[in-house]
Design a protein around this motif. Structure first.
Motif: not given
Length: 124
Positions: A56-66, A71-85
């Motif tokens: 689910t998290l990775m799909n949200r990242l996918r949508i943001d990138n598409l 900053n959707a391609a920023n690796a730090d965004l993934l870490v931030t999303r995990v913590k927020k999730f």
């Protein structure tokens, strides 16, 4: 089915990022570069997340990138999303769920080294 441990969660994140990067490359979009240390960190930080949560998290990242969000391609965004999730209580597993799962395994004489890992990871 046992919930994924730290290493397995890191591998699941890696898998879904690889799939995402393949799609981004096909669409000539900026790929997300993530060092192995990020995956290890994500595995540590994502306690309580199932493979479905990670997908689910990775799909949200996918949508943001598409959608070419900033900053959707920023690796730090993934870490931030995990913590927020996790902070928002969106992860599937709770401490009570894991305790119940372990109790059921013990009642049914099921043993796995993952039980000890779960006890340790969840401080049970």
């Amino acid at each position: 089915i046992f919930p994924p441990n730290e290493q397995e969660r890191a591998e699941i994140f890696s898998y879904y990022l690889e799939v995402l990067n393949q799609e981004l490359a096909q669409k000539q979009r900026e790929m997300i570069e993530v060092a192995q240390v990020y995956f290890n960190y994500l595995g540590e930080e994502s306690v309580g997340m199932t493979s479905s949560d990670i997908k689910t998290l990775m799909n949200r990242l996918r949508i943001d990138n598409l959608l070419k969000k900033p900053n959707a391609a920023n690796a730090d965004l993934l870490v931030t999303r995990v913590k927020k999730f996790i902070e928002e209580g969106q992860r599937t597993l709770s401490k009570d769920d894991v305790r119940g799962f372990i109790d059921e395994c013990q009642r049914n004489d099921q043993y796995s080294p993952k039980i000890e890992f779960l006890l340790d990871e969840w401080n049970l």
